[in-house]
Design a protein around this motif. Structure first.
Motif, mmCIF file in Angstrom:
data_model
loop_
_atom_site.group_PDB
_atom_site.id
_atom_site.type_symbol
_atom_site.label_atom_id
_atom_site.label_comp_id
_atom_site.label_asym_id
_atom_site.label_seq_id
_atom_site.Cartn_x
_atom_site.Cartn_y
_atom_site.Cartn_z
ATOM 1 N N ARG A 13 0.828 -1.208 0.000
ATOM 2 C CA ARG A 13 0.000 0.000 0.000
ATOM 3 C C ARG A 13 0.864 1.260 0.000
ATOM 4 N NH1 ARG A 13 -5.246 -0.681 2.469
ATOM 5 N NH2 ARG A 13 -4.853 1.061 3.871
ATOM 6 N N LEU A 53 2.056 -5.688 -9.818
ATOM 7 C CA LEU A 53 0.635 -5.571 -9.506
ATOM 8 C C LEU A 53 -0.260 -6.424 -10.401
ATOM 9 C CD1 LEU A 53 -1.100 -4.077 -7.453
ATOM 10 C CD2 LEU A 53 -1.433 -2.259 -9.130
ATOM 11 N N ALA A 75 -4.875 -3.265 -2.295
ATOM 12 C CA ALA A 75 -4.155 -2.362 -3.193
ATOM 13 C C ALA A 75 -5.128 -1.501 -3.985
ATOM 14 C CB ALA A 75 -3.264 -3.171 -4.135
#
Length: 406
Positions: A13, A53, A75
């Motif tokens: 994060r 990601l 996320a």
């Protein structure tokens, strides 16, 4: 449920927020929306290279990071804060879990590593406006939502041993730029009528893709036309019955992901509103010092915190039930309920932000409108809110009448 975050989750994060703060400010956001792709390829490459990601929730065997889907949902709160335009939702939340759940070993080995490293984007194509139905968010997957007979949609038929698709799908998220499409199509006659999933290459002959003007420009959409396009069945025909179930499982996680995203967006618009009200003066006082204004902001804050709790629980439920594309949470349609609450919180936060910014807030150029459009756009695609809640209530048999004998 453990309400605390792990060190890895905090790190993801924090790093993601720093990256988006540098690479996805208001100016960069609007510039990306005006490009043909609708997103910044350099930002997508950075998200893939620095954070992994796109493959965060994919197994390491396919080049992914191997994190639980909970991490990907958390996320999403950071991407929501920035309204980051990227193929993350279409690729990693909607398409990749279907390939992982239903694909053959060869299909997984071919597609998932390229998705993980960000070189391949994917999209889920279903006939409009059936996305929420296909994902079982607003009702059961009844009827020929994928097509069939004269119902339109997308038809699949085998010609000399090769699957061919014919039809049209609108409102396909990132469908104009995706390198691969996962297409839901109807096949079979009345007796063997069923919905199958197919993989179509982005450069397939007969595939026509046109970007559409969408209410929420941060979620680019396309109209996809298939004119006898050659397709590859996702998985094997012996396992075709798993397509509706896989779509339902993906829908439950997608709802948790979208809820976290909406919470992040709502938190950001409230933050910007508070900053503005702490500077703007009227009648010799800053606007934020008026009690009536404080009450309105407090109400928004409470809504956001409640939505955040629901979104975190939905993310935990999805992650604790089998990973990407795993079964629905232990409380049934928890994802849909969390999404409904988060969308309402975002809509309220954005509306208050627009009004409390005064004259400048009502101009289209102000970024508060982007947050309001995100709430409205998501509700059009995955809602509406009252149907999300009604479907959850039906699944829990909340309003079923039971006769009690005395």
């Amino acid at each position: 449920m453990d309400p605390g975050f792990t060190a890895e989750q905090d790190g993801i994060r924090r790093t993601l927020r720093e990256l988006l703060h540098k690479r996805c400010g208001p100016e960069e956001l609007r510039a990306a929306l005006d490009t043909p792709l609708g997103h910044d390829p350099a930002l997508w490459a950075a998200l893939a290279e620095r954070l992994g990601l796109p493959g965060l929730a994919l197994p390491e065997a396919y080049g992914g990071v191997g994190c639980p889907v909970t991490d990907l949902a958390l996320a999403a709160e950071e991407t929501g804060r920035a309204l980051a335009p990227s193929p993350l939702l279409a690729t990693s939340v909607l398409a990749a879990p279907l390939i992982l759940a239903l694909g053959t070993d060869a299909q997984r080995a071919d597609l998932l590593p390229r998705i993980s490293d960000g070189t391949l984007t994917a999209a889920l194509a279903v006939p409009a406006p059936a996305l929420a139905t296909a994902l079982a968010l607003t009702g059961p997957q009844d009827g020929d939502w994928a097509g069939g007979g004269r119902a339109g949609g997308i038809q699949a038929r085998r010609v000399q041993g090769v699957w061919r698709l014919y039809g049209e799908a609108a409102q396909v998220l990132d469908g104009h730029s995706a390198g691969a499409l996962v297409v839901a199509a109807h096949t079979g006659g009345f007796v063997r009528s069923r919905t199958l999933l197919f993989v179509v290459a982005g450069d397939a002959v007969g595939l026509v893709r046109t970007r559409q003007t969408a209410l929420d420009a941060t979620r680019p959409q396309a109209r996809v036309q298939l004119r006898e396009v050659r397709a590859e069945l996702l998985g094997s025909e012996e396992e075709d019955a798993g397509a509706p179930e896989a779509l339902s499982r993906v829908g439950d996680f997608a709802a948790a992901f979208l809820a976290c995203e909406a919470v992040g967006a709502a938190d950001r618009v409230l933050e910007r509103t508070v900053e503005y009200l702490g500077r703007r003066e009227q009648f010799g006082r800053v606007i934020g010092s008026f009690q009536a204004v404080q009450h309105r902001l407090a109400d928004v804050y409470v809504r956001i915190q409640a939505a955040r709790s629901a979104a975190y629980y939905a993310a935990w439920a999805a992650g604790g039930s089998g990973g990407s594309g795993g079964p629905a949470g232990p409380d049934g349609r928890v994802g849909g309920l969390a999404l409904a609450q988060a969308l309402e919180a975002l809509r309220r936060a954005a509306a208050e932000g627009i009004q409390l910014h005064g004259g400048i807030g009502f101009t289209w150029e102000h970024e508060a409108h982007l947050f309001f459009k995100r709430a409205a756009g998501d509700e059009l695609l995955f809602g509406p809110v009252h149907r999300l809640r009604a479907h959850a209530a039906e699944g829990a048999r909340l309003f079923e009448r039971t006769e009690v004998s005395v």
